[in-house]
Design an enzyme around this catalytic site. Structure first.
Site, mmCIF file in Angstrom:
data_model
loop_
_atom_site.group_PDB
_atom_site.id
_atom_site.type_symbol
_atom_site.label_atom_id
_atom_site.label_comp_id
_atom_site.label_asym_id
_atom_site.label_seq_id
_atom_site.Cartn_x
_atom_site.Cartn_y
_atom_site.Cartn_z
ATOM 1 N N GLU A 212 -21.329 -29.058 39.950
ATOM 2 C CA GLU A 212 -20.903 -27.666 39.769
ATOM 3 C C GLU A 212 -21.748 -26.981 38.700
ATOM 4 O O GLU A 212 -22.208 -25.847 38.853
ATOM 5 C CB GLU A 212 -19.420 -27.612 39.345
ATOM 6 C CG GLU A 212 -18.439 -28.090 40.389
ATOM 7 C CD GLU A 212 -18.132 -29.576 40.283
ATOM 8 O OE1 GLU A 212 -18.997 -30.342 39.810
ATOM 9 O OE2 GLU A 212 -17.024 -29.970 40.699
ATOM 10 N N GLU A 353 -6.019 -36.463 32.563
ATOM 11 C CA GLU A 353 -7.212 -37.266 32.832
ATOM 12 C C GLU A 353 -7.185 -38.527 31.955
ATOM 13 O O GLU A 353 -7.691 -39.581 32.341
ATOM 14 C CB GLU A 353 -8.487 -36.448 32.571
ATOM 15 C CG GLU A 353 -9.709 -36.999 33.296
ATOM 16 C CD GLU A 353 -10.935 -36.086 33.244
ATOM 17 O OE1 GLU A 353 -11.562 -36.004 32.173
ATOM 18 O OE2 GLU A 353 -11.269 -35.463 34.260
ATOM 19 N N HIS A 384 10.214 -15.371 32.715
ATOM 20 C CA HIS A 384 10.486 -14.533 33.885
ATOM 21 C C HIS A 384 9.887 -15.133 35.150
ATOM 22 O O HIS A 384 9.758 -14.441 36.155
ATOM 23 C CB HIS A 384 9.954 -13.116 33.639
ATOM 24 C CG HIS A 384 10.713 -12.428 32.542
ATOM 25 N ND1 HIS A 384 11.877 -11.728 32.776
ATOM 26 C CD2 HIS A 384 10.505 -12.396 31.205
ATOM 27 C CE1 HIS A 384 12.335 -11.262 31.618
ATOM 28 N NE2 HIS A 384 11.526 -11.662 30.649
ATOM 29 N N LYS A 512 -15.763 -37.038 44.415
ATOM 30 C CA LYS A 512 -17.164 -36.630 44.216
ATOM 31 C C LYS A 512 -18.056 -37.319 45.250
ATOM 32 O O LYS A 512 -18.937 -36.698 45.837
ATOM 33 C CB LYS A 512 -17.655 -37.034 42.817
ATOM 34 C CG LYS A 512 -17.123 -36.210 41.672
ATOM 35 C CD LYS A 512 -17.853 -36.643 40.395
ATOM 36 C CE LYS A 512 -17.133 -36.199 39.141
ATOM 37 N NZ LYS A 512 -17.692 -36.766 37.928
HETATM 38 O O1 LIG Z 1 -19.713 -32.666 30.878
HETATM 39 P P1 LIG Z 1 -19.983 -33.191 32.236
HETATM 40 O O2 LIG Z 1 -20.763 -34.462 32.227
HETATM 41 O O3 LIG Z 1 -20.654 -32.135 33.091
HETATM 42 O O4 LIG Z 1 -18.617 -33.540 32.922
HETATM 43 C C1 LIG Z 1 -17.632 -32.566 33.159
HETATM 44 C C2 LIG Z 1 -16.287 -33.184 33.387
HETATM 45 O O5 LIG Z 1 -16.330 -34.022 34.527
HETATM 46 C C3 LIG Z 1 -15.474 -35.132 34.321
HETATM 47 O O6 LIG Z 1 -16.264 -36.274 34.211
HETATM 48 C C4 LIG Z 1 -14.502 -35.300 35.465
HETATM 49 O O7 LIG Z 1 -15.137 -35.166 36.677
HETATM 50 C C5 LIG Z 1 -14.732 -34.831 33.044
HETATM 51 O O8 LIG Z 1 -14.280 -35.961 32.403
HETATM 52 C C6 LIG Z 1 -15.756 -34.069 32.292
HETATM 53 O O9 LIG Z 1 -15.193 -33.363 31.226
#
Ligand SMILES: O=P(O)(O)OC[C@H]1O[C@](O)(CO)[C@@H](O)[C@@H]1O
Length: 546
Positions: A212, A353, A384, A512
């Site tokens: 992402e 987590e 509310h 993932k």
């Molecule tokens: O900082 P990164 O390596 O991008 O990871 C983001 C997040 O993804 C995770 O590994 C979970 O998918 C979290 O523990 C972490 O905070």
């Protein structure tokens, strides 16, 4: 049965539960005029009132016995001493070193980590001062007016929550934005508001491999280059925070703008590291260090206070009392401070987590419940929306109420009204309303006969719903640091009692892996035969209808 559930301490709590469960807190308060004094604790600017819980002094003693049985005191020291308590990844857990304001060294593998910690803090100071003062300019020489943190999970939730919480300490000259979701709508809507010439992107990722974050960072980079007409612009508009310096370099981020941290910092515990750079930029490095100092004060308390006067221990053990003996499955966090409106979202990652685990540290399935769902909303909005279920639903939901004595924005009666609501809710949840009390009220309203009898059951509140109240002087950086560290260490306490590893997160991996297989299938690749009927149909439906 496991060693934990067979232990004398656990068995004593089970027997005690049978005595406490039928009791109403009304009776407990009536029987003990000093109940608040006995079951409350002040530390620094924080007051924890835990008297509105379904406990007695004896319950507290039995809960502390369980913590001792689980080896909590030695485990606390193992955490602070940099032992590799994250056993599945063979890592230490030393976020406490990041906020260590003492001159005590913190050893990891025999080496003091504090010089590195201080070095990065001073780089953050230089950079944040330069950006805030206008000395660090964009490619065309204009001062930075907007920072955009691109990160997800721990590389987003902590900095975002803190920037929201401390907004009133921010410089009006700098706005902070957070892009986390790979859904392009978030980036697109954010970029719409921005001028590329005055925007600084901070790509935050512990691993620098997160799909992402890298996708958002690449799109942000393309936007910047298109707007400013040159690849050269990237050097003054992109910074990065990561443990993976090779990956930040290959992404093309100017090494002068890269801030390092270390694999002994868990993602969800990383806001104290350079992951806090957006905070330092937004409120200034002095304020960021006050946040660290608040967390350090809580760490010192956690390390040194007797267990029965130790806030994270008490809160953690109360959670165990409800989760394991009353079988509750969620915990509400209800801040009566609008600035904490992202606090529950932040705690969701921290708690769920960390403690959402089904096997113990040795990989054996546990025979007791572990982490609960955490959720919440700023008061009075929650009142509310969902408080009905807390008051009259069939499930017991222990709740934490948080409120400042002083508002950051005193305005007429607002704050008194806010606090009146906060205190009234915990009182109502505890005391409830009996059938006789409800009947008297209905009679006073002129109801009688069948009409009264029909309405009566709906007007009864069983009460006896447990709450903690955390009052603090005002939501300043020091206090916020204390509050966050309080919850971090509460989560730690529970992980120790449950004998689970609170510092890994293998449960996020399967999704993932499967997403990386499905992506090429959505992009016209061959659809694999391994899918179940539902997933295959969803993929086909998307391909047919896109
Ligand atoms: O900082 P990164 O390596 O991008 O990871 C983001 C997040 O993804 C995770 O590994 C979970 O998918 C979290 O523990 C972490 O905070």
């Amino acid at each position: 049965m496991s060693k934990l559930t067979l232990s004398t301490a656990w068995q004593a709590l089970s027997a005690h539960y049978a005595e406490i469960e039928p009791l109403h807190m009304r009776e407990l308060f009536a029987a003990d005029p000093a109940r608040f004094d006995t079951l409350s604790l002040k530390f620094g600017s924080l007051l924890l009132d835990y008297s509105k819980n379904r406990i007695t002094e004896h319950t507290r003693k039995l809960l502390i016995d369980l913590a001792v049985h689980a080896g909590l005191p030695a485990s606390i020291e193992r955490q602070f001493n940099g032992e590799k308590i994250n056993n599945t990844e063979q890592r230490a857990v030393l976020h406490t070193a990041l906020r260590n304001r003492s001159d005590r060294p913190v050893l990891f593998n025999g080496v003091d980590v504090m010089p590195d910690v201080r070095r990065v803090l001073s780089l953050m100071r230089v950079f944040s001062d330069q950006v805030r003062s206008g000395a660090h300019t964009g490619y065309t020489g204009r001062a930075i007016t907007d920072i955009v943190n691109i990160g997800i999970g721990g590389s987003d939730l902590g900095p975002l929550m803190v920037c929201e919480a401390l907004k009133c300490y921010a410089s009006p000259a700098l706005r902070a934005h957070f892009v986390s979701n790979v859904d392009a709508s978030q980036l697109t809507e954010t970029l719409k508001k921005l001028d590329a010439e005055t925007t600084l992107f901070i790509v935050s990722s512990k691993t620098f491999t997160t799909q992402e974050t890298l996708t958002n960072a690449r799109s942000a980079r393309a936007w910047l280059v298109e707007k400013l007409g040159s690849e050269d612009a990237v050097a003054s508009h992109f910074a990065a925070v990561s443990t993976n310096l090779a990956a930040t370099a290959s992404f093309g981020i100017n090494p002068d703008n890269v801030f390092e941290f270390w694999d002994w910092v868990g993602g969800r515990y990383s806001l104290w590291s350079a992951i806090g750079l957006p905070i330092a930029l937004f409120i200034g490095m002095d304020r960021f260090e006050e946040l660290l100092a608040g967390a350090h004060a809580m760490d010192e308390h956690f390390r040194s206070a007797p267990l029965e006067e130790n806030m994270p221990v008490l809160m953690g053990m109360l959670g165990i009392w409800y989760g394991n003996f009353f079988a509750t499955s969620s915990n509400a966090v209800l801040p009566y401070d609008q600035y904490l409106h992202r606090f529950a979202a932040y705690l969701q990652q921290l708690d769920m987590e960390s403690n959402g685990k089904g096997v113990d540290r040795d990989g054996q399935p546990v025979d007791y419940d572990t982490g609960m769902a955490v959720w919440g909303e700023a008061g009075t909005n929650g009142q509310h929306a969902f408080y009905q279920l807390i008051h009259q639903g069939t499930r017991m939901i222990p709740a934490d109420f948080l409120a400042p004595v002083h508002s950051q924005n005193p305005l007429g009666e607002h704050h008194a009204i806010l606090l009146a609501n906060c205190f009234a809710q915990t009182e109502a949840l505890m005391i409830g309303k009996t059938s006789d009390e409800a009947r008297t009220e209905l009679v006073a309203q002129g109801l009688s006969g069948a009409e009264l009898e029909a309405l009566l059951p709906h007007k009864v509140f069983s009460g006896n719903k447990p709450t903690n109240t955390l009052l603090f002087d005002r939501l300043d950086p020091h206090t916020l640091g204390m509050l966050i560290a309080l919850y971090e260490q509460k989560v730690f306490v529970q992980g120790i009692v449950w004998n689970i590893n609170s510092f890994d997160q293998w449960g996020v991996e399967l999704g993932k892996q499967l997403a990386s297989k499905i992506l090429p299938e959505l992009q016209d690749g061959k659809i694999g035969t391994q899918h179940d009927d539902s997933t295959r149909h969803l993929i086909e439906y998307y391909r047919k209808n896109r």
